[in-house]
Design a protein around this motif. Sequence first.
Motif, PDB file in Angstrom:
ATOM      1  N   ARG A 287       0.835  -1.199   0.000  1.00  0.00           N
ATOM      2  CA  ARG A 287       0.000   0.000   0.000  1.00  0.00           C
ATOM      3  C   ARG A 287       0.871   1.251   0.000  1.00  0.00           C
ATOM      4  O   ARG A 287       1.785   1.389   0.798  1.00  0.00           O
ATOM      5  CB  ARG A 287      -0.888   0.007   1.238  1.00  0.00           C
ATOM      6  N   LEU A 288       0.570   2.160  -0.919  1.00  0.00           N
ATOM      7  CA  LEU A 288       1.273   3.437  -1.015  1.00  0.00           C
ATOM      8  C   LEU A 288       0.262   4.561  -1.118  1.00  0.00           C
ATOM      9  O   LEU A 288      -0.848   4.372  -1.625  1.00  0.00           O
ATOM     10  CB  LEU A 288       2.176   3.474  -2.246  1.00  0.00           C
ATOM     11  N   ALA A 289       0.666   5.729  -0.673  1.00  0.00           N
ATOM     12  CA  ALA A 289      -0.189   6.910  -0.794  1.00  0.00           C
ATOM     13  C   ALA A 289      -0.365   7.258  -2.265  1.00  0.00           C
ATOM     14  O   ALA A 289       0.532   7.047  -3.080  1.00  0.00           O
ATOM     15  CB  ALA A 289       0.439   8.086  -0.050  1.00  0.00           C
ATOM     16  N   ALA A 290      -1.510   7.796  -2.602  1.00  0.00           N
ATOM     17  CA  ALA A 290      -1.802   8.185  -3.984  1.00  0.00           C
ATOM     18  C   ALA A 290      -0.745   9.132  -4.526  1.00  0.00           C
ATOM     19  O   ALA A 290      -0.410   9.096  -5.711  1.00  0.00           O
ATOM     20  CB  ALA A 290      -3.187   8.828  -4.067  1.00  0.00           C
ATOM     21  N   SER A 291      -0.169   9.950  -3.652  1.00  0.00           N
ATOM     22  CA  SER A 291       0.831  10.929  -4.089  1.00  0.00           C
ATOM     23  C   SER A 291       2.112  10.270  -4.597  1.00  0.00           C
ATOM     24  O   SER A 291       2.915  10.912  -5.273  1.00  0.00           O
ATOM     25  CB  SER A 291       1.175  11.875  -2.937  1.00  0.00           C
ATOM     26  N   LYS A 292       2.321   9.008  -4.302  1.00  0.00           N
ATOM     27  CA  LYS A 292       3.524   8.306  -4.738  1.00  0.00           C
ATOM     28  C   LYS A 292       3.421   7.805  -6.179  1.00  0.00           C
ATOM     29  O   LYS A 292       4.386   7.334  -6.752  1.00  0.00           O
ATOM     30  CB  LYS A 292       3.819   7.111  -3.822  1.00  0.00           C
ATOM     31  N   PHE A 293       2.230   7.874  -6.760  1.00  0.00           N
ATOM     32  CA  PHE A 293       2.019   7.421  -8.125  1.00  0.00           C
ATOM     33  C   PHE A 293       1.971   8.626  -9.058  1.00  0.00           C
ATOM     34  O   PHE A 293       1.484   9.689  -8.684  1.00  0.00           O
ATOM     35  CB  PHE A 293       0.700   6.638  -8.242  1.00  0.00           C
ATOM     36  N   PRO A 294       2.474   8.467 -10.286  1.00  0.00           N
ATOM     37  CA  PRO A 294       2.417   9.591 -11.225  1.00  0.00           C
ATOM     38  C   PRO A 294       0.974   9.947 -11.559  1.00  0.00           C
ATOM     39  O   PRO A 294       0.112   9.081 -11.633  1.00  0.00           O
ATOM     40  CB  PRO A 294       3.159   9.081 -12.455  1.00  0.00           C
TER      41      PRO A 294
END
Length: 106
Positions: free
Chosen positions: A82-89
Motif C-alpha cells: 500500500r502506497l499513498a496516492a501521491s507516490k504514483f504519477p
Amino acid sequence: MELLCGNIIAANQEKDRFWEISNTRLPEFPQSVVVGSAAKCESSSLNNCSCTAYAYDSNGCSIWIGELMNLQDGSGNALYLRLAASKFPKPKSKKGIIIGQSGFDS
C-alpha cells in the motif's frame, strides 16, 4: 504524504493504491481474509485502514498489518504494498488538439 483511509476520494485527492512487488517470498504473520477474487481482496485491503500489504494466490487472500517481517526476493509470489496516492504519477491530460478544415468555396 499520508495514506488515505478507505476507498473514499476526498476533494482533489485520489485514493491509495497498491504497488506490485513480484517474485517475493511473502512476509511472516499474514491474516486470512475470505473473499472470492483478487479484485475483492484488493478492495477489502484498501478499505482496511491498518492494512499495509496484501497477496492473493491459490491460498486465497492474505493481508499484513503493520511491519512486513522477513520479506525476501525469489519465491515467485506477488505482494501488493500500500502506497499513498501521491507516490504514483498523475495521469496525463487527455486534452487533444482539434484540427479542422475550414470551408473553401471554389
